[in-house]
Design a protein around this motif. Structure first.
Motif, PDB file in Angstrom:
ATOM      1  N   ALA A 167       0.813  -1.213   0.000  1.00 20.61           N
ATOM      2  CA  ALA A 167       0.000   0.000   0.000  1.00 20.61           C
ATOM      3  C   ALA A 167       0.846   1.261   0.000  1.00 20.61           C
ATOM      4  N   GLY A 168       2.055   1.179   0.582  1.00 17.52           N
ATOM      5  CA  GLY A 168       2.891   2.365   0.600  1.00 17.52           C
ATOM      6  C   GLY A 168       4.130   2.216   1.453  1.00 17.52           C
ATOM      7  N   ILE A 169       4.899   3.299   1.515  1.00 20.77           N
ATOM      8  CA  ILE A 169       6.137   3.366   2.291  1.00 20.77           C
ATOM      9  C   ILE A 169       5.941   4.368   3.427  1.00 20.77           C
ATOM     10  N   TRP A 170       6.282   3.939   4.636  1.00 20.04           N
ATOM     11  CA  TRP A 170       6.087   4.734   5.860  1.00 20.04           C
ATOM     12  C   TRP A 170       7.458   5.042   6.421  1.00 20.04           C
ATOM     13  N   LEU A 171       7.965   6.276   6.203  1.00 22.70           N
ATOM     14  CA  LEU A 171       9.321   6.631   6.590  1.00 22.70           C
ATOM     15  C   LEU A 171       9.392   7.213   8.001  1.00 22.70           C
ATOM     16  N   ASP A 172      10.585   7.118   8.613  1.00 22.27           N
ATOM     17  CA  ASP A 172      10.812   7.535   9.988  1.00 22.27           C
ATOM     18  C   ASP A 172      12.324   7.701  10.172  1.00 22.27           C
ATOM     19  N   PRO A 173      12.870   8.327  11.171  1.00 18.98           N
ATOM     20  CA  PRO A 173      12.247   9.274  12.094  1.00 18.98           C
ATOM     21  C   PRO A 173      12.416  10.686  11.549  1.00 18.98           C
ATOM     22  N   ILE A 174      11.425  11.500  11.711  1.00 16.14           N
ATOM     23  CA  ILE A 174      11.432  12.805  11.058  1.00 16.14           C
ATOM     24  C   ILE A 174      12.485  13.753  11.632  1.00 16.14           C
ATOM     25  N   MET A 175      12.843  13.613  12.915  1.00 18.92           N
ATOM     26  CA  MET A 175      13.845  14.515  13.482  1.00 18.92           C
ATOM     27  C   MET A 175      15.220  14.299  12.869  1.00 18.92           C
ATOM     28  N   GLY A 176      15.505  13.083  12.422  1.00 17.30           N
ATOM     29  CA  GLY A 176      16.763  12.839  11.734  1.00 17.30           C
ATOM     30  C   GLY A 176      16.855  13.636  10.452  1.00 17.30           C
ATOM     31  N   TYR A 177      15.714  13.830   9.815  1.00 13.64           N
ATOM     32  CA  TYR A 177      15.651  14.646   8.593  1.00 13.64           C
ATOM     33  C   TYR A 177      15.673  16.139   8.920  1.00 13.64           C
ATOM     34  N   TYR A 178      14.808  16.575   9.854  1.00 14.69           N
ATOM     35  CA  TYR A 178      14.733  17.998  10.184  1.00 14.69           C
ATOM     36  C   TYR A 178      16.075  18.552  10.658  1.00 14.69           C
ATOM     37  N   SER A 179      16.875  17.707  11.320  1.00 16.94           N
ATOM     38  CA  SER A 179      18.146  18.168  11.861  1.00 16.94           C
ATOM     39  C   SER A 179      19.194  18.400  10.783  1.00 16.94           C
ATOM     40  N   LYS A 180      19.103  17.677   9.669  1.00 12.93           N
ATOM     41  CA  LYS A 180      20.075  17.820   8.572  1.00 12.93           C
ATOM     42  C   LYS A 180      19.369  17.669   7.217  1.00 12.93           C
ATOM     43  N   PRO A 181      18.393  18.500   6.913  1.00  8.68           N
ATOM     44  CA  PRO A 181      17.609  18.320   5.678  1.00  8.68           C
ATOM     45  C   PRO A 181      18.439  18.390   4.403  1.00  8.68           C
TER      46      PRO A 181
ATOM     47  N   LEU B   6       8.667   3.491  -9.272  1.00 14.16           N
ATOM     48  CA  LEU B   6       8.603   2.036  -9.139  1.00 14.16           C
ATOM     49  C   LEU B   6       7.216   1.540  -8.749  1.00 14.16           C
ATOM     50  N   SER B   7       6.451   2.383  -8.064  1.00  9.23           N
ATOM     51  CA  SER B   7       5.124   1.959  -7.606  1.00  9.23           C
ATOM     52  C   SER B   7       4.162   3.142  -7.667  1.00  9.23           C
ATOM     53  N   PRO B   8       3.567   3.382  -8.843  1.00 19.80           N
ATOM     54  CA  PRO B   8       2.703   4.561  -9.025  1.00 19.80           C
ATOM     55  C   PRO B   8       1.515   4.633  -8.071  1.00 19.80           C
ATOM     56  N   HIS B   9       1.069   3.490  -7.569  1.00 14.40           N
ATOM     57  CA  HIS B   9      -0.090   3.522  -6.678  1.00 14.40           C
ATOM     58  C   HIS B   9       0.293   3.731  -5.214  1.00 14.40           C
ATOM     59  N   ALA B  10       1.560   3.501  -4.851  1.00 18.53           N
ATOM     60  CA  ALA B  10       1.975   3.506  -3.449  1.00 18.53           C
ATOM     61  C   ALA B  10       1.879   4.888  -2.814  1.00 18.53           C
ATOM     62  N   LEU B  11       1.423   4.919  -1.578  1.00 21.86           N
ATOM     63  CA  LEU B  11       1.359   6.158  -0.812  1.00 21.86           C
ATOM     64  C   LEU B  11       2.664   6.359  -0.045  1.00 21.86           C
ATOM     65  N   ILE B  12       2.953   7.605   0.277  1.00 24.48           N
ATOM     66  CA  ILE B  12       4.161   7.947   1.021  1.00 24.48           C
ATOM     67  C   ILE B  12       3.786   8.732   2.268  1.00 24.48           C
ATOM     68  N   SER B  13       4.356   8.328   3.391  1.00 28.44           N
ATOM     69  CA  SER B  13       4.198   9.078   4.631  1.00 28.44           C
ATOM     70  C   SER B  13       5.562   9.237   5.281  1.00 28.44           C
ATOM     71  N   PHE B  14       5.805  10.408   5.880  1.00 31.97           N
ATOM     72  CA  PHE B  14       7.040  10.652   6.623  1.00 31.97           C
ATOM     73  C   PHE B  14       6.670  11.512   7.828  1.00 31.97           C
ATOM     74  N   LYS B  15       5.956  10.883   8.758  1.00 33.38           N
ATOM     75  CA  LYS B  15       5.456  11.527   9.968  1.00 33.38           C
ATOM     76  C   LYS B  15       4.703  12.804   9.594  1.00 33.38           C
ATOM     77  N   GLN B  16       5.072  13.980  10.132  1.00 36.20           N
ATOM     78  CA  GLN B  16       4.289  15.179   9.809  1.00 36.20           C
ATOM     79  C   GLN B  16       4.694  15.795   8.478  1.00 36.20           C
ATOM     80  N   GLY B  17       5.716  15.203   7.831  1.00 40.57           N
ATOM     81  CA  GLY B  17       6.080  15.626   6.494  1.00 40.57           C
ATOM     82  C   GLY B  17       7.477  16.188   6.374  1.00 40.57           C
ATOM     83  N   ALA B  18       8.063  16.006   5.192  1.00 40.07           N
ATOM     84  CA  ALA B  18       9.406  16.502   4.906  1.00 40.07           C
ATOM     85  C   ALA B  18       9.379  17.660   3.914  1.00 40.07           C
TER      86      ALA B  18
END
Length: 350
Positions: A199-213, A228-240
């Motif tokens: 159904a999709g890819i669920w990414l984590d942790p968002i603080m690792g991204y916010y600290s060094k975007p 690779l997957s046109p139907h797949a949804l993407i989530s990365f906590k509150q967003g990147a």
């Protein structure tokens, strides 16, 4: 077409991703599963960092990982009978251990005594019973990979606070981080091609991204997933970057982290009208742990798990907020569903 989208065939033929998003908003209730080497320790999924367990010592857990009681069929039926329509599973957590067949590292379940691809087993069971499967992937933290950035680069949880830097840690400058990104993209390619109907890819942790975007080519990563997957949804906590399909705050529809950081403010603004999925855990919060609770199995919390009444309350709260509820279980060291969780979820049978 993925089996869980069988009722959305007409919309899927026109726009697979929109059909998937329609399904997701109507699904309302899902099961989160945190399982890995940390489960063997029984102190939660952050234990390597919190107890600064040496790399070599933590790595020995791989030789004890049997997953002998991990039963994908039983887990999927437990979820389905409780009214859940999808499962989100930890394919790789912050410790870097992978629960799928990957050629990128030997630090995986196929190279353990289990000799099993747990993602493949769950994917097959979800397909059989019509549930969607999201794959959790620790994108912005990896305590195993030699080229993930160190704490002094901007985030204290980027690595365990070892007194002496392990020889295996090779990051020296920002350009080195590209080695890690290539590793991530290779693994995402494996996940999206080996299990094409997820159904999709669920990414984590968002603080690792916010600290060094600036280190993360987020647009490139998302483009890879979309290609690779046109139907797949993407989530990365509150967003990147605002290109996520839904947001997934912890324990509350409006919960946010890193609000003082520019990247967090931008993501929150761009995603303010996106569908919401509230993630919560069956183990009651423990003061002093990251996020306020542990998601992987914590033996100290035996006897202190949510009841069926608690779950019903969380579902009502999520419904009133117009959000989905993603409710986490932390399987026991052998992979069995905790009996308290099994009892509570079984009491929710439709």
């Amino acid at each position: 077409m993925p089996a869980y989208l069988s009722e959305y065939k007409q919309q899927y033929n026109k726009n697979p991703r929109e059909a998937n998003l329609t399904w997701f908003k109507e699904a309302k209730f899902g099961m989160f599963i945190h399982y890995g080497l940390y489960s063997l320790v029984g102190k939660g999924e952050w234990i390597q960092l919190l107890d600064t367990i040496p790399l070599d010592e933590y790595g020995k857990l791989q030789h004890r990982f049997t997953a002998e009681s991990f039963d994908a069929e039983r887990i999927v039926l437990l979820a389905k009978n409780a009214g859940m329509r999808y499962i989100t599973f930890t394919t790789k957590h912050h410790d870097g251990f992978c629960l799928f067949d990957t050629k990128q590292t030997e630090f995986n379940s196929m190279r353990s005594p289990a000799k099993r691809d747990l993602v493949a087993e769950l994917a097959a069971a979800c397909r059989k019973h019509g549930l969607g499967l999201f794959l959790y992937y620790s994108y912005a933290a990896d305590w195993k990979h030699p080229y993930f950035y160190p704490p002094e680069a901007g985030w204290k949880s980027a690595r365990p606070a070892y007194r002496d830097r392990p020889e295996a840690y090779l990051y020296r400058e920002p350009a080195d981080f590209r080695h890690y990104i290539e590793y991530v993209h290779n693994q995402l390619t494996e996940l999206l091609t080996q299990y094409p109907d997820i159904a999709g890819i669920w990414l984590d942790p968002i603080m690792g991204y916010y600290s060094k975007p600036d280190l993360f080519p987020i647009a490139e990563t998302y483009a890879l997933i979309r290609r690779l997957s046109p139907h797949a949804l993407i989530s990365f906590k509150q967003g990147a970057n605002g290109e996520e399909d839904f947001v997934a705050p912890e324990r509350g529809a409006t919960a946010k982290v890193g609000e003082q950081l520019a990247a967090a403010k931008l993501a929150a603004e761009r995603n303010r009208d996106k569908p919401v999925e509230i993630c919560n855990t069956m183990q009651r919060p423990v003061p002093g742990t990251p996020g306020g609770a542990t998601w992987g199995y914590n033996k100290a919390l035996d006897g202190n798990h949510l009841t069926a009444a608690d779950i019903k309350r969380l579902r009502r709260d999520a419904e009133q907020a117009g959000a989905n509820l993603l409710l986490n279980i932390g399987p026991l060291p052998d992979g069995a569903v905790h009996p308290e969780d099994a009892e509570a979820l079984s009491s929710l049978k439709q």
